[in-house]
Design a protein around this motif. Structure first.
Motif, PDB file in Angstrom:
ATOM      1  N   MET A   1      24.467   7.198  -1.509  1.00 17.80           N
ATOM      2  CA  MET A   1      23.100   6.842  -1.920  1.00 17.80           C
ATOM      3  C   MET A   1      22.254   8.113  -2.069  1.00 17.80           C
ATOM      4  SD  MET A   1      20.900   4.682  -2.843  1.00 17.80           S
ATOM      5  CE  MET A   1      21.625   3.045  -2.749  1.00 17.80           C
ATOM      6  N   PHE A   2      21.242   8.050  -2.959  1.00 18.25           N
ATOM      7  CA  PHE A   2      20.311   9.184  -3.065  1.00 18.25           C
ATOM      8  C   PHE A   2      19.616   9.362  -1.717  1.00 18.25           C
ATOM      9  CE2 PHE A   2      19.855   7.612  -7.628  1.00 18.25           C
ATOM     10  CZ  PHE A   2      20.665   8.604  -8.167  1.00 18.25           C
ATOM     11  N   GLU A   3      19.269  10.624  -1.388  1.00 18.24           N
ATOM     12  CA  GLU A   3      18.506  10.838  -0.160  1.00 18.24           C
ATOM     13  C   GLU A   3      17.018  10.842  -0.438  1.00 18.24           C
ATOM     14  OE1 GLU A   3      19.843  14.165   2.132  1.00 18.24           O
ATOM     15  OE2 GLU A   3      21.887  13.344   2.154  1.00 18.24           O
ATOM     16  N   LYS A   4      16.655  11.380  -1.626  1.00 16.20           N
ATOM     17  CA  LYS A   4      15.223  11.530  -1.912  1.00 16.20           C
ATOM     18  C   LYS A   4      14.954  11.338  -3.401  1.00 16.20           C
ATOM     19  CE  LYS A   4      12.671  15.019   0.439  1.00 16.20           C
ATOM     20  NZ  LYS A   4      12.125  16.391   0.368  1.00 16.20           N
ATOM     21  N   ILE A   5      13.916  10.562  -3.698  1.00 16.78           N
ATOM     22  CA  ILE A   5      13.544  10.295  -5.098  1.00 16.78           C
ATOM     23  C   ILE A   5      12.087  10.693  -5.321  1.00 16.78           C
ATOM     24  CG2 ILE A   5      13.065   8.415  -6.751  1.00 16.78           C
ATOM     25  CD1 ILE A   5      15.540   6.982  -5.731  1.00 16.78           C
ATOM     26  N   LEU A   6      11.830  11.363  -6.443  1.00 18.45           N
ATOM     27  CA  LEU A   6      10.446  11.639  -6.838  1.00 18.45           C
ATOM     28  C   LEU A   6       9.998  10.553  -7.818  1.00 18.45           C
ATOM     29  CD1 LEU A   6       8.723  14.957  -7.670  1.00 18.45           C
ATOM     30  CD2 LEU A   6       8.641  13.140  -9.390  1.00 18.45           C
ATOM     31  N   VAL A   7       8.818  10.012  -7.572  1.00 15.88           N
ATOM     32  CA  VAL A   7       8.287   8.974  -8.448  1.00 15.88           C
ATOM     33  C   VAL A   7       7.265   9.623  -9.382  1.00 15.88           C
ATOM     34  CG1 VAL A   7       7.110   6.743  -8.555  1.00 15.88           C
ATOM     35  CG2 VAL A   7       8.646   7.262  -6.637  1.00 15.88           C
ATOM     36  N   ALA A   8       7.626   9.715 -10.667  1.00 19.99           N
ATOM     37  CA  ALA A   8       6.774  10.427 -11.629  1.00 19.99           C
ATOM     38  C   ALA A   8       5.796   9.467 -12.278  1.00 19.99           C
ATOM     39  CB  ALA A   8       7.636  11.123 -12.671  1.00 19.99           C
ATOM     40  N   ASN A   9       4.966   8.825 -11.467  1.00 24.91           N
ATOM     41  CA  ASN A   9       4.010   7.865 -11.981  1.00 24.91           C
ATOM     42  C   ASN A   9       2.918   7.641 -10.945  1.00 24.91           C
ATOM     43  OD1 ASN A   9       2.920   5.509 -13.558  1.00 24.91           O
ATOM     44  ND2 ASN A   9       4.849   5.777 -14.645  1.00 24.91           N
ATOM     45  N   ARG A  10       2.042   6.694 -11.194  1.00 27.86           N
ATOM     46  CA  ARG A  10       0.902   6.438 -10.320  1.00 27.86           C
ATOM     47  C   ARG A  10       0.686   4.913 -10.246  1.00 27.86           C
ATOM     48  NH1 ARG A  10      -3.548   4.782 -12.508  1.00 27.86           N
ATOM     49  NH2 ARG A  10      -4.857   5.733 -10.921  1.00 27.86           N
ATOM     50  N   GLY A  11      -0.371   4.503  -9.535  1.00 28.67           N
ATOM     51  CA  GLY A  11      -0.806   3.106  -9.568  1.00 28.67           C
ATOM     52  C   GLY A  11       0.217   2.138  -9.006  1.00 28.67           C
ATOM     53  N   GLU A  12       0.115   0.896  -9.487  1.00 26.15           N
ATOM     54  CA  GLU A  12       0.930  -0.165  -8.891  1.00 26.15           C
ATOM     55  C   GLU A  12       2.420   0.091  -9.060  1.00 26.15           C
ATOM     56  OE1 GLU A  12       2.942  -2.748 -10.156  1.00 26.15           O
ATOM     57  OE2 GLU A  12       2.773  -2.173 -12.263  1.00 26.15           O
ATOM     58  N   ILE A  13       2.841   0.693 -10.179  1.00 21.02           N
ATOM     59  CA  ILE A  13       4.287   0.841 -10.393  1.00 21.02           C
ATOM     60  C   ILE A  13       4.871   1.903  -9.450  1.00 21.02           C
ATOM     61  CG2 ILE A  13       4.206   2.479 -12.368  1.00 21.02           C
ATOM     62  CD1 ILE A  13       6.690  -0.492 -11.887  1.00 21.02           C
ATOM     63  N   ALA A  14       4.083   2.932  -9.120  1.00 18.25           N
ATOM     64  CA  ALA A  14       4.562   3.934  -8.157  1.00 18.25           C
ATOM     65  C   ALA A  14       4.753   3.266  -6.792  1.00 18.25           C
ATOM     66  CB  ALA A  14       3.580   5.098  -8.076  1.00 18.25           C
ATOM     67  N   VAL A  15       3.787   2.430  -6.420  1.00 14.21           N
ATOM     68  CA  VAL A  15       3.876   1.689  -5.148  1.00 14.21           C
ATOM     69  C   VAL A  15       5.112   0.773  -5.158  1.00 14.21           C
ATOM     70  CG1 VAL A  15       2.747  -0.130  -3.791  1.00 14.21           C
ATOM     71  CG2 VAL A  15       1.406   1.804  -4.646  1.00 14.21           C
ATOM     72  N   ARG A  16       5.299   0.095  -6.275  1.00 12.65           N
ATOM     73  CA  ARG A  16       6.434  -0.832  -6.425  1.00 12.65           C
ATOM     74  C   ARG A  16       7.773  -0.104  -6.220  1.00 12.65           C
ATOM     75  NH1 ARG A  16      10.327  -2.635  -6.248  1.00 12.65           N
ATOM     76  NH2 ARG A  16      11.564  -4.021  -7.554  1.00 12.65           N
ATOM     77  N   ILE A  17       7.899   1.080  -6.813  1.00 12.62           N
ATOM     78  CA  ILE A  17       9.153   1.838  -6.727  1.00 12.62           C
ATOM     79  C   ILE A  17       9.363   2.358  -5.299  1.00 12.62           C
ATOM     80  CG2 ILE A  17      10.368   3.905  -7.569  1.00 12.62           C
ATOM     81  CD1 ILE A  17       8.669   3.409 -10.246  1.00 12.62           C
ATOM     82  N   ILE A  18       8.290   2.863  -4.685  1.00 13.37           N
ATOM     83  CA  ILE A  18       8.395   3.385  -3.312  1.00 13.37           C
ATOM     84  C   ILE A  18       8.863   2.279  -2.358  1.00 13.37           C
ATOM     85  CG2 ILE A  18       7.063   4.317  -1.355  1.00 13.37           C
ATOM     86  CD1 ILE A  18       5.330   5.821  -3.509  1.00 13.37           C
ATOM     87  N   ARG A  19       8.382   1.059  -2.580  1.00 15.14           N
ATOM     88  CA  ARG A  19       8.778  -0.060  -1.703  1.00 15.14           C
ATOM     89  C   ARG A  19      10.291  -0.263  -1.701  1.00 15.14           C
ATOM     90  NH1 ARG A  19       3.596  -3.753  -3.217  1.00 15.14           N
ATOM     91  NH2 ARG A  19       2.407  -3.259  -1.334  1.00 15.14           N
ATOM     92  N   THR A  20      10.895  -0.282  -2.879  1.00 18.34           N
ATOM     93  CA  THR A  20      12.352  -0.474  -2.914  1.00 18.34           C
ATOM     94  C   THR A  20      13.064   0.720  -2.288  1.00 18.34           C
ATOM     95  OG1 THR A  20      12.468  -2.060  -4.727  1.00 18.34           O
ATOM     96  CG2 THR A  20      14.334  -0.575  -4.503  1.00 18.34           C
ATOM     97  N   CYS A  21      12.567   1.932  -2.540  1.00 17.23           N
ATOM     98  CA  CYS A  21      13.184   3.118  -1.926  1.00 17.23           C
ATOM     99  C   CYS A  21      13.187   2.990  -0.410  1.00 17.23           C
ATOM    100  CB  CYS A  21      12.443   4.388  -2.340  1.00 17.23           C
ATOM    101  SG  CYS A  21      12.675   4.809  -4.070  1.00 17.23           S
ATOM    102  N   LYS A  22      12.069   2.527   0.149  1.00 14.66           N
ATOM    103  CA  LYS A  22      11.994   2.366   1.606  1.00 14.66           C
ATOM    104  C   LYS A  22      13.044   1.377   2.085  1.00 14.66           C
ATOM    105  CE  LYS A  22       7.100   3.543   2.326  1.00 14.66           C
ATOM    106  NZ  LYS A  22       7.142   4.712   3.218  1.00 14.66           N
ATOM    107  N   GLU A  23      13.211   0.278   1.341  1.00 12.95           N
ATOM    108  CA  GLU A  23      14.208  -0.719   1.745  1.00 12.95           C
ATOM    109  C   GLU A  23      15.613  -0.134   1.706  1.00 12.95           C
ATOM    110  OE1 GLU A  23      11.546  -4.450   0.070  1.00 12.95           O
ATOM    111  OE2 GLU A  23      13.620  -4.282  -0.586  1.00 12.95           O
TER     112      GLU A  23
END
Ligand code: ADP
Ligand code: ADP
Ligand code: MG
Length: 460
Positions: A1-23
């Motif tokens: 699995m990836f260890e670290k991901i950079l989210v190149a965005n903002r707003g609700e979609i950045a939050v949405r992506i971070i949530r799955t990464c945390k899971e």
């Protein structure tokens, strides 16, 4: 699995992506502009790096700065979200060259679908009809007139690089065609840095029906059903639902046919990762290819709700090189889901954007309610970006249940300090034709009682 991901965005979609990464136990890096220092995605990520001033051209669109941030923080992959650099093949290439996995389609697939005119040709190759129109770019008004004569009015002049409903004009005669040709070009140059336009037959009172697709790097491609996005204002979606009432009530056999057509297009493009094939369907049930969105879509949550599949997780697994573990036969649709886009706009003043500070904030909850948002009490919405502040999604056992839950959730949702489109979404939910599931892309014009189409043409 990836260890670290950079989210190149903002707003609700950045939050949405971070949530799955945390899971998935993946660490996250947020990037942000000076205007977004207090934004939710910055607070949720494990690390955050400011990459420049407020305008996107100085921050979220700066490939060099995003790559530097990725190198400093030593990430394995970048998720681009939607908008900004998400469909930029050059950005995907730079990521790969820097040994950073791009979480999206391969640059080969992106190039095969590089713009809308190229995609039309690819659809034809896949045996899927597109609206009659030009073969590629239309260079001058003479050519525009010849095509319009051949296919017949009304026609649409559309930007090949278009998105978000911008850069398109309807024309009913030679005069409005010439005007529309130049205004569409100017608008496209300003919005996308590309003035190229093409011409398509304008399909009257159409339905926008799109298919979610998912492919891996080994040639497996499946679809996850359709979304009806016909509730639009100025060609921009404001409410989406799945399944499509048009398909459910009138053209049941279309789901199979259009799903197959979407997969054929994806196959010809060697498509990987999550994507969306958009179609318009006319009143007799004929369907036409519109475009492929080569990214996660704003309205992806309704598909997640009815299929139980986390699309961002699937994108991450595909980017890792994993084969799809879901076959077409494994995809089951459970109940009905609706999404309302909540924008910081004043629906009583021609949807004028209303940035500013949110004072009180009480989000809805309860059974069957999902809220994807970066908003909170005290949050200052900057004037610089898209006005989307939340996506309210409800999931019910059937359409009636999903509508009842949406009505209840919209009533619960309290936001003060700014104007929002909540009252407008409530009006849609109460409309008898909407409730019957009888609507086309003209619905919002009719609801607003305006002849917007004529207005657009007049301006042109
Ligand atoms: P969806 O089909 O996912 O609903 P939209 O067309 O609503 O997509 O666009 C989603 C977001 O991406 C919006 O913020 C829109 O402004 C932005 N966007 C879409 N296409 C482009 C583009 N070509 N250039 C810049 N921004 C875009
Ligand atoms: P964008 O890239 O801005 O999303 P699309 O090509 O997907 O542009 O079109 C957006 C919307 O514009 C469609 O959902 C539909 O409502 C309308 N539209 C686009 N092309 C046509 C057409 N040929 N006839 C009728 N409506 C169209
Ligand atoms: Mg589109």
């Amino acid at each position: 699995m990836f260890e670290k991901i950079l989210v190149a965005n903002r707003g609700e979609i950045a939050v949405r992506i971070i949530r799955t990464c945390k899971e998935l136990n993946i660490r996250t890096v947020a990037i942000y502009s000076e205007a977004d220092a207090n934004s939710m995605h910055v607070q949720m990520a494990d690390e955050a790096i400011c990459i420049g001033k407020a305008p996107s051209s100085e921050s979220y669109l700066r490939v060099d700065r995003i790559i530097s941030a990725a190198e400093i923080t030593d990430v394995d992959a970048i998720h681009p979200g939607y908008g900004f650099l998400s469909e930029n093949a050059h950005f995907a290439d730079v990521c790969e060259n820097c040994n950073i996995r791009f979480i999206g389609p391969s640059s080969r697939a992106m190039n095969a679908l590089s713009d809308k005119a190229v995609s039309r040709t690819l659809a034809k190759k896949a045996g899927v009809p597109a609206p009659p129109g030009s073969d590629g770019l239309v260079e001058n008004e003479q050519e525009a007139k010849e095509i319009a004569k051949r296919i017949g009015y009304p026609v649409m002049i559309k930007a090949i690089a278009g998105g978000g409903g911008r850069g398109m004009r309807i024309a009913h005669n030679d005069m409005s065609l010439v005007k529309g040709f130049y205004t569409a070009r100017t608008e496209a140059e300003k919005a996308f840095g590309n003035s190229g336009v093409y011409i398509e037959k304008y399909i009257e009172n159409p339905h926008h029906v799109e298919f979610q697709i998912l492919g891996d790097n080994r040639g497996n491609i499946i679809h996850l059903g359709e979304r009806d996005c016909s509730i639009q204002r100025r060609n921009q979606k404001i409410l989406e639902e799945t399944p499509s009432p048009l398909i459910e009530n009138r053209f049941k056999d279309l789901r199979k046919k259009m799903g197959k057509a979407a997969i054929r297009i994806a196959e010809v493009a060697n498509y990987t990762s999550a994507g969306t094939v958009e179609f318009i369907v006319d009143d007799s049930g004929s369907f036409y290819f519109l475009e492929v969105n080569k990214r996660i879509q704003v309205e992806h949550p309704i598909t997640e709700e009815v299929t139980g599949i986390d699309l961002v997780k699937q994108q991450i697994l595909v980017a890792l090189g994993e084969p799809l573990k879901i076959s077409q036969g494994d995809v089951h649709f459970n109940g009905h889901a609706i999404e309302c886009r909540i924008n910081a706009e004043d629906p009583f003043d021609d949807f004028r954007p209303c940035p500013g500070r949110i004072e009180m904030y009480y989000p809805p909850g309860g059974r069957g309610v999902r809220l994807d948002s970066h908003a909170y009490a005290g949050y200052m919405i900057p004037p610089t970006y898209d006005s989307l502040i939340a996506k309210l999604i409800t999931h019910g056992r059937d359409r009636r249940d999903a509508m009842d839950k949406m009505n209840r959730a919209l009533n619960e949702y309290m936001v003060t300090g700014i104007k929002t489109t909540i009252p407008f979404e409530q009006a849609i939910l109460q409309d008898p034709n909407f409730r019957r599931g009888v609507y086309s892309t003209s619905f919002v014009d009719q609801l607003l009682g305006g002849a917007r189409r004529e207005l657009i043409e007049e301006k042109a």
